[in-house]
Scaffold this active site. Structure first.
Site, PDB file in Angstrom:
ATOM      1  N   ARG A 146       0.837  -1.203   0.000  1.00 21.11           N
ATOM      2  CA  ARG A 146       0.000   0.000   0.000  1.00 21.11           C
ATOM      3  C   ARG A 146       0.874   1.255   0.000  1.00 21.11           C
ATOM      4  NH1 ARG A 146      -2.054  -3.581   3.930  1.00 21.11           N
ATOM      5  NH2 ARG A 146      -4.171  -4.331   3.515  1.00 21.11           N
ATOM      6  N   LYS A 170      -1.874  -2.793   7.993  1.00 25.56           N
ATOM      7  CA  LYS A 170      -3.004  -2.364   8.814  1.00 25.56           C
ATOM      8  C   LYS A 170      -3.028  -3.149  10.121  1.00 25.56           C
ATOM      9  CE  LYS A 170      -6.110  -0.735   5.166  1.00 25.56           C
ATOM     10  NZ  LYS A 170      -7.446  -0.874   4.548  1.00 25.56           N
ATOM     11  N   HIS A 240      -2.853   2.834  -5.764  1.00 23.45           N
ATOM     12  CA  HIS A 240      -3.724   1.683  -5.530  1.00 23.45           C
ATOM     13  C   HIS A 240      -3.918   0.851  -6.799  1.00 23.45           C
ATOM     14  CE1 HIS A 240      -6.615  -0.814  -3.476  1.00 23.45           C
ATOM     15  NE2 HIS A 240      -7.438  -0.679  -4.494  1.00 23.45           N
ATOM     16  N   ARG A 243      -1.200  -1.587  -6.971  1.00 21.24           N
ATOM     17  CA  ARG A 243      -1.474  -2.723  -6.062  1.00 21.24           C
ATOM     18  C   ARG A 243      -2.452  -3.686  -6.744  1.00 21.24           C
ATOM     19  NH1 ARG A 243      -1.620  -4.324  -0.572  1.00 21.24           N
ATOM     20  NH2 ARG A 243      -3.662  -4.827   0.298  1.00 21.24           N
ATOM     21  N   HIS A 266      -3.928  -8.997   3.359  1.00 22.14           N
ATOM     22  CA  HIS A 266      -5.364  -8.996   3.608  1.00 22.14           C
ATOM     23  C   HIS A 266      -5.702  -9.883   4.802  1.00 22.14           C
ATOM     24  CE1 HIS A 266      -6.551  -7.771  -0.771  1.00 22.14           C
ATOM     25  NE2 HIS A 266      -6.380  -6.729   0.011  1.00 22.14           N
ATOM     26  N   TYR A 275      -9.969  -9.163  -6.765  1.00 21.63           N
ATOM     27  CA  TYR A 275      -9.006  -9.050  -7.858  1.00 21.63           C
ATOM     28  C   TYR A 275      -9.125 -10.184  -8.874  1.00 21.63           C
ATOM     29  CZ  TYR A 275      -6.724  -5.734  -4.705  1.00 21.63           C
ATOM     30  OH  TYR A 275      -6.454  -4.675  -3.882  1.00 21.63           O
TER      31      TYR A 275
END
Length: 295
Positions: A146, A170, A240, A243, A266, A275
């Site tokens: 990211r 994250k 993004h 990505r 994720h 995706y």
């Protein structure tokens, strides 16, 4: 005040980023203003679902997207869950709320031909900024990281000898991502140039400006948008999308969905599956060409 406690909870316990916490706080403040204006209600802990529904109607009437409305309501829903958890309320007024329907966001990745032209044909200046910009593009495409992860990447987390980087994602979740040989060479070249930049050696982050300061979000966006405008006519050209491109190209080449999930950082497969629509399209082409019934 309950909202202050909730914001503190998001920041300290949930480890949400300052940007995310600020968004939650704004959404709750907006609802507070609505309740005060429409119902003369000072404590939103006492709000009922009809009040929330009227807030949603008022938001829709301002012409903001359903996606934005859903995000605001999601903030409120999280707040009521927190109040339930702390025993401040007995019933969650949003427990049975259904989100507004939203159109699927179609994000078109760069093609392999566009990436080939970008990294192997388009000339980059032989300067600190030129090498840095090329490394930014290559790293985003080669790892799928990211923008925020790239900006906050620390020098100590780049392991040249083991050809890998440690990324803090994250919820402060760490992951190790392998590096390509071409990326390693770029890192070595970049670090050599970085040493002579003012304040460069004092900075803990990998990517810095020509003045030695930490790189920032809008600069990363400008790098991606600026260079890709030379090779792509796609409307959206952002970090993004790179990505998205990484994930799509990996899946197109047969990478396992679980492996891509881990590389992207994720929490669940559901996030990675968005995706797969591009790779399914690619599989259809392969299937059409290769299946005996099509000969």
């Amino acid at each position: 005040m309950a909202i202050a406690a909730f914001i503190s909870y998001l920041s300290l316990e949930k480890k949400y980023s300052p940007h995310t916490v600020k968004a939650y706080e704004k959404d709750l403040t907006d609802f507070c203003v609505f309740c005060k204006t429409a119902y003369e209600l000072s404590n939103i802990e006492d709000a009922s679902y009809p009040m929330v529904r009227n807030w949603i109607v008022s938001l829709v009437e301002t012409k903001i997207s359903n996606r934005s409305v859903n995000r605001k309501v999601s903030s409120l829903k999280s707040y009521f869950k927190f109040l339930m958890k702390t025993g401040s309320i007995q019933t969650n007024p949003l427990a049975k709320h259904k989100a507004l329907k939203t159109a699927k966001k179609l994000e078109i990745p760069f093609s392999e031909a566009e990436m080939e032209e970008m990294l192997n044909v388009l000339p980059f200046e032989n300067s600190f900024e030129g090498v840095r910009d090329r490394l930014v593009i290559e790293l985003l495409y080669a790892t799928g990281m990211r923008r925020a992860e790239l900006i906050n990447l620390k020098l100590q987390n780049v392991d040249i000898s083991n050809r890998s980087i440690k990324v803090l994602g994250k919820r402060n979740k760490e992951r190790i991502i392998p590096l390509l040989e071409s990326t390693i060479h770029l890192f070595i070249e970049y670090f050599t140039l970085r040493k002579v930049i003012e304040n460069g050696e004092n900075s803990q982050t990998v990517f810095i400006t020509s003045k030695g300061n930490k790189i920032y979000e809008t600069l990363v966006y400008r790098i991606i948008n600026g260079y890709f405008s030379k090779v792509s006519s796609k409307v959206k050209k952002s970090p993004h999308i790179l990505r998205h491109t990484f994930a799509t190209h990996m899946l197109n080449q047969g990478a396992d969905l679980n492996s891509v999930k881990e590389l992207l950082g994720h929490a669940s497969l559901a996030s990675t599956q968005v995706y797969t629509h591009n790779s399914i399209a690619e599989l259809k082409k392969v299937h059409s060409k290769a299946h005996p019934r099509n000969r």
